[in-house]
Write a protein that holds these residues in place. Structure first.
Motif, PDB file in Angstrom:
ATOM      1  N   HIS A 176      -1.835  21.938   2.708  1.00 60.42           N
ATOM      2  CA  HIS A 176      -0.706  21.379   2.106  1.00 60.42           C
ATOM      3  C   HIS A 176      -1.353  20.134   1.114  1.00 60.42           C
ATOM      4  N   ILE A 177      -0.394  19.579   0.665  1.00 59.00           N
ATOM      5  CA  ILE A 177      -0.838  18.437  -0.351  1.00 59.00           C
ATOM      6  C   ILE A 177      -1.262  17.103   0.546  1.00 59.00           C
ATOM      7  N   PRO A 178      -2.447  16.468   0.243  1.00 55.15           N
ATOM      8  CA  PRO A 178      -2.936  15.537   1.127  1.00 55.15           C
ATOM      9  C   PRO A 178      -2.040  14.380   1.284  1.00 55.15           C
ATOM     10  N   VAL A 179      -1.600  13.789   2.448  1.00 53.81           N
ATOM     11  CA  VAL A 179      -0.807  12.783   2.708  1.00 53.81           C
ATOM     12  C   VAL A 179      -1.558  11.485   2.906  1.00 53.81           C
ATOM     13  N   PHE A 180      -1.368  10.344   1.937  1.00 54.20           N
ATOM     14  CA  PHE A 180      -2.248   9.246   2.104  1.00 54.20           C
ATOM     15  C   PHE A 180      -1.013   8.307   2.833  1.00 54.20           C
ATOM     16  N   PHE A 181      -1.275   7.429   3.862  1.00 53.47           N
ATOM     17  CA  PHE A 181      -0.090   6.470   4.188  1.00 53.47           C
ATOM     18  C   PHE A 181      -1.086   5.267   4.620  1.00 53.47           C
ATOM     19  N   GLY A 182       0.014   4.228   4.581  1.00 50.83           N
ATOM     20  CA  GLY A 182      -0.455   2.563   4.597  1.00 50.83           C
ATOM     21  C   GLY A 182       0.454   1.864   5.497  1.00 50.83           C
ATOM     22  N   GLN A 194      -0.157  10.168  13.588  1.00 48.22           N
ATOM     23  CA  GLN A 194       0.428  11.449  13.838  1.00 48.22           C
ATOM     24  C   GLN A 194       0.483  12.278  12.504  1.00 48.22           C
ATOM     25  N   TYR A 195       0.483  11.508  11.403  1.00 47.41           N
ATOM     26  CA  TYR A 195       0.527  12.414  10.042  1.00 47.41           C
ATOM     27  C   TYR A 195      -0.196  12.124   9.020  1.00 47.41           C
ATOM     28  N   ALA A 196      -1.014  11.055   8.934  1.00 45.53           N
ATOM     29  CA  ALA A 196      -1.689  10.787   7.877  1.00 45.53           C
ATOM     30  C   ALA A 196      -2.975  11.493   7.675  1.00 45.53           C
ATOM     31  N   ASP A 197      -3.267  12.217   6.470  1.00 40.50           N
ATOM     32  CA  ASP A 197      -4.528  12.693   6.138  1.00 40.50           C
ATOM     33  C   ASP A 197      -5.478  11.514   6.000  1.00 40.50           C
ATOM     34  N   VAL A 198      -5.181  10.399   5.094  1.00 42.48           N
ATOM     35  CA  VAL A 198      -5.859   9.378   4.765  1.00 42.48           C
ATOM     36  C   VAL A 198      -5.005   8.176   5.148  1.00 42.48           C
ATOM     37  N   TYR A 199      -5.539   7.262   5.847  1.00 44.87           N
ATOM     38  CA  TYR A 199      -4.936   5.864   5.928  1.00 44.87           C
ATOM     39  C   TYR A 199      -5.698   5.090   5.072  1.00 44.87           C
ATOM     40  N   ALA A 200      -4.680   4.247   4.311  1.00 42.76           N
ATOM     41  CA  ALA A 200      -5.139   3.393   3.324  1.00 42.76           C
ATOM     42  C   ALA A 200      -4.881   1.986   3.565  1.00 42.76           C
ATOM     43  N   LEU A 201      -5.924   0.984   3.206  1.00 39.30           N
ATOM     44  CA  LEU A 201      -5.777  -0.537   3.609  1.00 39.30           C
ATOM     45  C   LEU A 201      -6.648  -1.257   2.610  1.00 39.30           C
ATOM     46  N   PHE A 202      -6.012  -2.567   2.751  1.00 41.69           N
ATOM     47  CA  PHE A 202      -6.426  -3.479   1.651  1.00 41.69           C
ATOM     48  C   PHE A 202      -7.818  -4.132   1.979  1.00 41.69           C
ATOM     49  N   SER A 276       5.573  -7.324   4.717  1.00 43.65           N
ATOM     50  CA  SER A 276       4.687  -6.464   5.330  1.00 43.65           C
ATOM     51  C   SER A 276       3.609  -6.859   6.130  1.00 43.65           C
ATOM     52  N   GLU A 277       3.301  -6.415   7.330  1.00 47.33           N
ATOM     53  CA  GLU A 277       1.955  -6.881   8.213  1.00 47.33           C
ATOM     54  C   GLU A 277       0.680  -6.581   7.399  1.00 47.33           C
ATOM     55  N   GLY A 278       0.423  -5.897   6.160  1.00 50.52           N
ATOM     56  CA  GLY A 278      -0.638  -5.779   5.462  1.00 50.52           C
ATOM     57  C   GLY A 278      -0.868  -7.063   4.537  1.00 50.52           C
ATOM     58  N   GLN A 307       0.240 -10.201  -3.065  1.00 55.79           N
ATOM     59  CA  GLN A 307       1.019  -8.861  -3.661  1.00 55.79           C
ATOM     60  C   GLN A 307      -0.038  -7.806  -3.775  1.00 55.79           C
ATOM     61  N   GLY A 308      -0.180  -6.909  -2.800  1.00 61.50           N
ATOM     62  CA  GLY A 308      -0.808  -5.786  -3.014  1.00 61.50           C
ATOM     63  C   GLY A 308      -2.358  -5.998  -2.856  1.00 61.50           C
ATOM     64  N   ASN A 309      -3.068  -5.005  -3.491  1.00 63.24           N
ATOM     65  CA  ASN A 309      -4.623  -5.306  -3.531  1.00 63.24           C
ATOM     66  C   ASN A 309      -4.820  -6.375  -4.545  1.00 63.24           C
ATOM     67  N   SER A 310      -5.394  -7.253  -3.841  1.00 66.44           N
ATOM     68  CA  SER A 310      -5.795  -8.697  -4.452  1.00 66.44           C
ATOM     69  C   SER A 310      -6.983  -9.522  -3.868  1.00 66.44           C
ATOM     70  N   THR A 311      -7.864  -8.766  -3.225  1.00 69.57           N
ATOM     71  CA  THR A 311      -9.072  -9.249  -2.715  1.00 69.57           C
ATOM     72  C   THR A 311     -10.396  -8.605  -3.643  1.00 69.57           C
ATOM     73  N   SER A 312     -11.463  -9.518  -3.745  1.00 66.03           N
ATOM     74  CA  SER A 312     -12.479  -8.763  -4.574  1.00 66.03           C
ATOM     75  C   SER A 312     -13.848  -9.027  -3.942  1.00 66.03           C
ATOM     76  N   LEU A 313     -14.736  -7.998  -4.099  1.00 66.62           N
ATOM     77  CA  LEU A 313     -16.295  -8.186  -4.080  1.00 66.62           C
ATOM     78  C   LEU A 313     -16.775  -8.855  -5.544  1.00 66.62           C
ATOM     79  N   VAL A 314     -17.640  -9.874  -5.357  1.00 67.24           N
ATOM     80  CA  VAL A 314     -18.259 -10.643  -6.676  1.00 67.24           C
ATOM     81  C   VAL A 314     -19.671 -10.562  -6.289  1.00 67.24           C
ATOM     82  N   GLY A 315     -20.287 -10.090  -7.527  1.00 65.72           N
ATOM     83  CA  GLY A 315     -21.625 -10.110  -7.464  1.00 65.72           C
ATOM     84  C   GLY A 315     -22.036  -9.141  -8.704  1.00 65.72           C
TER      85      GLY A 315
END
Length: 373
Positions: A176-182, A194-202, A276-278, A307-315
């Motif tokens: 089926h279509i891949p399911v991402f979940f966060g 139970q359901y995620a094909d991919v678990y996404a985190l910040f 959200s907990e994230g 507010q969402g994706n907001s951390t950086s790797l700098v270098g």
């Protein structure tokens, strides 16, 4: 822990319908077709595997954005953010399968349960957060059944009742279509297991990411799905030819974002408070210092309220890849990169960051193979 294989490494970007970020106030039409095409092609030509199309209660419809961008590209895949609760899951399944067919199988769906009560209310949803996660679980279950059932099926649950549903259109991708979940709450992690094909985190600290991955893996084991979930991490790389140059750019980005916030410009700063907990975890990461681990920069997360994706790797690109490998060693095989200068950074990543990361992962896997012999 099961070691990832080379074909599991996936590099994602993000496209939008107009040029905007925490440092650039939106200008021009909300839907700029030329920009959508240019932004998508910059990712495709730069070697990105997939791009996210986000969701917000005031934003253009992402499915139509994906359809337009898919028609302008040939290889680029898409990750469509989708919130349960506003259309029936059976209709959503057919809509997604139709889009996936027209896009030659280049579609995944990111189920967004919703972290802001106020934003959910704008579209008429008044469930509590735990109720929303319970609904998301039921929703994904019906999506999958609609995509995979060879005969009509019925479903009766707390949120949906379906009688003799059948979809003639099936996804090209199997099963089926891949399911991402966060989502970082206990309720979210149970749904992911139970359901995620991919678990996404910040982009949290290494310690924070390790903790979350362990929880999701434990949830997957409880549901008999050990080893069936992969992991995606979202970050905002800031590159320079030297480390000093990269940190100088980070300082300019912070100054520009502060100036935009003081002007009360209609950007990320006007979004509804996210409960959200994230978001809480990103703010906790920021409270631990402006820089965590080797080069995880947290000041934009603190300024924006995470507010969402907001951390950086700098270098330098080499230094950022070194830091990314630390996450890879934890089990992260998918990385989502988004710049503060959205178009220019996508081009820069394609030239300078993605090739180095792919080479480093291939070398890492080669070393592992030799050690295992």
């Amino acid at each position: 822990m099961t070691r990832p294989t080379p074909d599991q490494l996936e590099i994602l970007g993000l496209i939008s319908t107009q040029y905007a970020s925490e440092t650039h106030a939106p200008a021009g039409p909300v839907i700029d077709k030329t920009y959508v095409e240019t932004h998508a092609l910059a990712h495709e030509n730069g070697g990105f595997d997939r791009v996210l199309i986000g969701y917000h209660s005031s934003a253009p419809d992402g499915a139509q954005v994906a359809a337009y961008a898919a028609a302008k590209t040939t290889k680029l895949k898409f990750l469509l953010a989708h919130r349960p609760g506003f259309i029936a899951p059976t209709l959503a399944a057919r809509s997604l399968a139709t889009l996936e067919n027209f896009a030659d199988g280049r579609l995944a769906v990111h189920i967004i349960t919703g972290g802001s009560d106020a934003e959910q209310a704008r579209d008429g949803d008044f469930l509590t957060k735990d109720e929303r996660y319970a609904r998301s679980a039921e929703y994904i279950d019906i999506l999958r059944k609609t995509w995979t059932s060879a005969a009509p099926f019925s479903h009766e649950g707390a949120h949906y009742k379906v009688v003799d549903n059948f979809s003639a259109v099936k996804p090209l991708q199997q099963p089926h279509i891949p399911v991402f979940f966060g989502g970082a709450s206990d309720a979210a992690i149970e749904v992911a297991g139970q359901y995620a094909d991919v678990y996404a985190l910040f982009g949290e600290s290494l310690e924070g990411v390790r903790e979350t991955l362990d929880k999701v893996r434990a949830s997957a084991r409880r549901h008999g799905r050990e080893g069936q979930i992969s992991f995606s991490l979202s970050l905002r790389p800031i590159l320079g030819r030297t480390e000093d140059e990269a940190w100088a750019r980070a300082a300019r980005i912070l100054a520009d974002a502060r100036a935009l916030k003081e002007k009360d410009a209609p950007t990320f700063f006007r979004r509804s408070k996210n409960e959200s907990e994230g978001t809480k975890r990103l703010l906790e990461t920021a409270s631990g210092g402006k820089v965590r681990d080797k080069r995880l920069w947290t000041e934009i997360a603190e300024l924006t309220g995470a507010q969402g994706n907001s951390t950086s790797l700098v270098g330098t690109a080499e230094q950022v890849v070194e830091a990314l490998l630390d996450y890879y060693d934890l089990g992260i095989t998918k990385f989502l990169f988004r710049g503060f200068d959205p178009l220019e950074d996508a081009i820069d990543y394609g030239r300078n960051l993605l090739p180095l990361l792919r080479q480093a992962v291939a070398a890492r896997l080669g070393q592992s193979a030799v050690a295992a012999e």
